[in-house]
Design a protein around this motif. Structure first.
Motif, PDB file in Angstrom:
ATOM      1  N   ARG A 156       0.821  -1.205   0.000  1.00 43.37           N
ATOM      2  CA  ARG A 156       0.000   0.000   0.000  1.00 43.37           C
ATOM      3  C   ARG A 156       0.861   1.265   0.000  1.00 43.37           C
ATOM      4  O   ARG A 156       0.589   2.223  -0.718  1.00 43.37           O
ATOM      5  CB  ARG A 156      -0.908  -0.018   1.217  1.00 43.37           C
ATOM      6  CG  ARG A 156      -1.923   1.058   1.248  1.00 43.37           C
ATOM      7  CD  ARG A 156      -2.846   0.855   2.418  1.00 43.37           C
ATOM      8  NE  ARG A 156      -3.960   1.773   2.321  1.00 43.37           N
ATOM      9  CZ  ARG A 156      -5.010   1.735   3.095  1.00 43.37           C
ATOM     10  NH1 ARG A 156      -5.112   0.808   4.020  1.00 43.37           N
ATOM     11  NH2 ARG A 156      -5.961   2.608   2.953  1.00 43.37           N
ATOM     12  N   LYS A 157       1.936   1.219   0.770  1.00 43.63           N
ATOM     13  CA  LYS A 157       2.841   2.361   0.859  1.00 43.63           C
ATOM     14  C   LYS A 157       3.547   2.589  -0.481  1.00 43.63           C
ATOM     15  O   LYS A 157       3.686   3.734  -0.939  1.00 43.63           O
ATOM     16  CB  LYS A 157       3.860   2.108   1.966  1.00 43.63           C
ATOM     17  CG  LYS A 157       4.723   3.277   2.307  1.00 43.63           C
ATOM     18  CD  LYS A 157       5.612   2.938   3.500  1.00 43.63           C
ATOM     19  CE  LYS A 157       6.470   4.124   3.873  1.00 43.63           C
ATOM     20  NZ  LYS A 157       7.337   3.818   5.019  1.00 43.63           N
ATOM     21  N   GLU A 158       3.989   1.510  -1.133  1.00 44.19           N
ATOM     22  CA  GLU A 158       4.651   1.628  -2.436  1.00 44.19           C
ATOM     23  C   GLU A 158       3.688   2.145  -3.502  1.00 44.19           C
ATOM     24  O   GLU A 158       4.054   2.953  -4.346  1.00 44.19           O
ATOM     25  CB  GLU A 158       5.218   0.279  -2.869  1.00 44.19           C
ATOM     26  CG  GLU A 158       6.369  -0.207  -2.026  1.00 44.19           C
ATOM     27  CD  GLU A 158       6.774  -1.628  -2.340  1.00 44.19           C
ATOM     28  OE1 GLU A 158       7.939  -1.967  -2.094  1.00 44.19           O
ATOM     29  OE2 GLU A 158       5.918  -2.400  -2.828  1.00 44.19           O
ATOM     30  N   ARG A 159       2.457   1.657  -3.472  1.00 41.78           N
ATOM     31  CA  ARG A 159       1.460   2.092  -4.449  1.00 41.78           C
ATOM     32  C   ARG A 159       1.181   3.591  -4.309  1.00 41.78           C
ATOM     33  O   ARG A 159       1.113   4.318  -5.293  1.00 41.78           O
ATOM     34  CB  ARG A 159       0.166   1.297  -4.267  1.00 41.78           C
ATOM     35  CG  ARG A 159      -0.834   1.549  -5.384  1.00 41.78           C
ATOM     36  CD  ARG A 159      -2.110   0.738  -5.234  1.00 41.78           C
ATOM     37  NE  ARG A 159      -1.857  -0.668  -5.008  1.00 41.78           N
ATOM     38  CZ  ARG A 159      -2.285  -1.350  -3.941  1.00 41.78           C
ATOM     39  NH1 ARG A 159      -2.978  -0.756  -2.995  1.00 41.78           N
ATOM     40  NH2 ARG A 159      -2.024  -2.639  -3.818  1.00 41.78           N
TER      41      ARG A 159
ATOM     42  N   ARG B  10       1.866   9.207  -6.158  1.00 40.70           N
ATOM     43  CA  ARG B  10       2.363  10.558  -5.855  1.00 40.70           C
ATOM     44  C   ARG B  10       3.441  10.973  -6.847  1.00 40.70           C
ATOM     45  O   ARG B  10       3.464  12.119  -7.318  1.00 40.70           O
ATOM     46  CB  ARG B  10       2.915  10.593  -4.429  1.00 40.70           C
ATOM     47  CG  ARG B  10       3.377  11.951  -4.025  1.00 40.70           C
ATOM     48  CD  ARG B  10       3.724  11.998  -2.562  1.00 40.70           C
ATOM     49  NE  ARG B  10       4.107  13.369  -2.234  1.00 40.70           N
ATOM     50  CZ  ARG B  10       5.138  13.676  -1.498  1.00 40.70           C
ATOM     51  NH1 ARG B  10       5.881  12.727  -0.961  1.00 40.70           N
ATOM     52  NH2 ARG B  10       5.420  14.930  -1.257  1.00 40.70           N
ATOM     53  N   ALA B  11       4.326  10.066  -7.212  1.00 40.21           N
ATOM     54  CA  ALA B  11       5.371  10.369  -8.188  1.00 40.21           C
ATOM     55  C   ALA B  11       4.762  10.683  -9.555  1.00 40.21           C
ATOM     56  O   ALA B  11       5.244  11.570 -10.270  1.00 40.21           O
ATOM     57  CB  ALA B  11       6.340   9.197  -8.300  1.00 40.21           C
ATOM     58  N   GLY B  12       3.699   9.978  -9.912  1.00 38.28           N
ATOM     59  CA  GLY B  12       3.018  10.268 -11.171  1.00 38.28           C
ATOM     60  C   GLY B  12       2.415  11.657 -11.180  1.00 38.28           C
ATOM     61  O   GLY B  12       2.533  12.392 -12.165  1.00 38.28           O
ATOM     62  N   TYR B  13       1.762  12.021 -10.082  1.00 38.19           N
ATOM     63  CA  TYR B  13       1.183  13.368  -9.991  1.00 38.19           C
ATOM     64  C   TYR B  13       2.265  14.440 -10.050  1.00 38.19           C
ATOM     65  O   TYR B  13       2.115  15.462 -10.706  1.00 38.19           O
ATOM     66  CB  TYR B  13       0.377  13.534  -8.706  1.00 38.19           C
ATOM     67  CG  TYR B  13      -0.987  12.866  -8.739  1.00 38.19           C
ATOM     68  CD1 TYR B  13      -1.740  12.830  -9.898  1.00 38.19           C
ATOM     69  CD2 TYR B  13      -1.516  12.281  -7.599  1.00 38.19           C
ATOM     70  CE1 TYR B  13      -2.979  12.226  -9.923  1.00 38.19           C
ATOM     71  CE2 TYR B  13      -2.762  11.680  -7.613  1.00 38.19           C
ATOM     72  CZ  TYR B  13      -3.484  11.654  -8.781  1.00 38.19           C
ATOM     73  OH  TYR B  13      -4.712  11.062  -8.806  1.00 38.19           O
TER      74      TYR B  13
END
Length: 84
Positions: free
Chosen positions: A43-46, A51-54
């Motif tokens: 869940r944390k990695e997802r 967030r990196a995509g945004y």
């Protein structure tokens, strides 16, 4: 009743050539390979990936909003009689 075609003694009916050819409707790129089950992200990695995509798209989105804002400002000035 149809009679089955008799094959020569040396022919046992097996196909020697690989019939899994790219472009054919029955093509399966993963056939014949071992299927490895990949680990699902936690869940944390997802959340970190989302967030990196945004953050990657943020400059593009801000540039588009800025462009629309400038366009709206110029149209408003033009329609209110201000001459450049």
């Amino acid at each position: 009743m149809k009679r089955k075609k008799e094959l020569p003694a040396w022919d046992d009916g097996r196909t020697v050539a690989n019939m899994n050819v790219e472009g054919m409707p029955w093509y399966r790129p993963d056939s014949g390979k071992e299927v490895k089950e990949e680990d699902k992200p936690t869940r944390k990695e997802r959340r970190a990936m989302i967030r990196a995509g945004y953050l990657a798209y943020l400059p593009r989105i801000l540039a588009i909003i800025f462009g629309f804002g400038i366009t709206i400002l110029l149209l408003w000035l033009w329609l209110n009689g201000w001459q450049f």
